[in-house]
Design a protein around this motif. Structure first.
Motif, short mmCIF file in Angstrom:
data_model
loop_
_atom_site.label_atom_id
_atom_site.label_comp_id
_atom_site.label_asym_id
_atom_site.label_seq_id
_atom_site.Cartn_x
_atom_site.Cartn_y
_atom_site.Cartn_z
N GLU A 151 0.80 -1.22 0.00
CA GLU A 151 0.00 0.00 0.00
C GLU A 151 0.84 1.27 0.00
O GLU A 151 0.32 2.34 0.28
CB GLU A 151 -0.93 0.00 1.22
N ASP A 180 -7.30 4.70 3.62
CA ASP A 180 -8.22 3.56 3.59
C ASP A 180 -9.68 3.96 3.39
O ASP A 180 -10.57 3.12 3.39
CB ASP A 180 -8.10 2.75 4.88
N HIS A 294 -7.85 0.05 15.08
CA HIS A 294 -7.34 0.15 13.71
C HIS A 294 -5.96 -0.55 13.68
O HIS A 294 -5.07 -0.21 14.49
CB HIS A 294 -7.19 1.60 13.27
N ASP A 296 -2.79 -2.05 10.96
CA ASP A 296 -2.19 -2.16 9.63
C ASP A 296 -1.10 -3.24 9.69
O ASP A 296 -0.22 -3.23 10.56
CB ASP A 296 -1.55 -0.84 9.19
N LEU A 298 1.87 -4.54 7.32
CA LEU A 298 2.63 -4.03 6.17
C LEU A 298 3.87 -4.91 5.92
O LEU A 298 4.97 -4.62 6.39
CB LEU A 298 3.08 -2.59 6.45
#
Length: 309
Positions: A151, A180, A294, A296, A298
């Motif tokens: 991303e 997002d 939340h 993420d 990666l």
């Protein structure tokens, strides 16, 4: 006849001169006997009242033989005196020179230096704590890291100092990610960390470090700071090639996991290093922003180039 008379006279005179000393030296008579003979000779020469006379004889007539009575008297006189008719010349014995012993000078014995055999030390047994004792570690590290994410992308700087046991590593990086919400915007995140390290295991092939420090994550709406612990390792396959890996964890107030593993290639007289591998970064705000969690995840490859001294 007249010519032969001087010759005969000279011969008689020479014989008298040679015979007189030989008779006295040969027989070794005492002085009394010699004096009595001299007196009788003087009496005969002076023509005294001795009844015995010597008539002249012709020159060619043979010499009268000596009287036996005279010879017997002389022999009897010698026997009475106990002296032999012939007395050899005395021989003088010269003793040999004395042998003088000269003590030789003192001799000095210099003992050669002693040869001491030093037994080589037995090979040291490396304990488990020193299994990774290494002289290949780098005291100073500086480099630029890049990461390719699904991303977005990331970049970071790393600066490290390391001694025999203790070390310090600082990292400062930034991430650029797509928003997002579908707006097409870009979200920026800043990540900072500082860790002290201690080489728990060290050896000729590498080392294993325990790390602890602080980590910080700055998002558009919040900034988190929390304690961080971790472990890192480096294993040398040769002087120019090694494997590396690290895992850092921040449990509170937010949750962060940073794990990476790859290879290191040293070049340029081992003054430079190229690193490449895979990195996994997990960020979780624990619902501290709006009550909604939340997170993420990666993952992506990374590569780095830097200075190593």
């Amino acid at each position: 006849m007249i010519r032969r008379l001087p010759f005969v006279s000279a011969a008689v005179l020479t014989g008298m001169l040679l015979a007189a000393p030989q008779a006295e030296a040969r027989f070794g008579k005492s002085s009394s006997t010699t004096e009595s003979r001299d007196d009788s000779r003087e009496t005969r020469d002076s023509g005294g009242s001795d009844s015995r006379t010597h008539d002249a004889s012709p020159v060619n007539a043979p010499a009268p033989s000596p009287s036996p009575s005279h010879g017997s008297d002389s022999g009897r006189d010698d026997r009475l005196r106990g002296r032999p008719r012939y007395q050899p010349r005395p021989r003088y014995y010269t003793p040999p020179p004395p042998v003088v012993y000269v003590d030789p000078g003192p001799s000095y014995y210099v003992e050669p230096p002693a040869y001491h055999y030093v037994e080589p030390a037995p090979p040291s047994v490396v304990s488990a704590a020193d299994e990774y004792l290494s002289h290949r570690y780098k005291n100073f590290l500086f480099g630029l890291d890049f990461q390719i994410l699904r991303e977005g992308a990331g970049a970071a700087l790393h600066l490290g100092f390391e001694g025999e046991r203790l070390g310090l590593m600082l990292r400062a990086g930034a991430l650029s990610l797509r928003a997002d919400d579908g707006s097409g915007d870009t979200d920026s995140l800043a990540l900072l960390s500082g860790h002290l390290s201690w080489a728990a295991l060290k050896g000729d092939n590498g080392r294993l470090r325990l790390e602890g420090g602080l980590s910080m994550a700055q998002a558009p709406d919040v900034t988190f700071v929390g304690p961080s612990v971790g472990v890192s390792a480096e294993y040398y396959l040769s002087d120019f090639f090694a494997l590396e890996g690290r895992v850092h964890l921040t449990p509170v107030p937010y949750r962060q996991l940073d794990a990476a593993g790859g290879v290191v290639v040293y070049f340029g007289y081992k003054l430079f290093a190229f690193r490449a591998g895979m990195r996994m970064l997990v960020l979780n705000d624990a619902g501290l922003v709006d009550g909604v969690v939340h997170q993420d995840v990666l993952p992506g490859p990374y590569f780095s180039i830097g200075l190593t001294i």
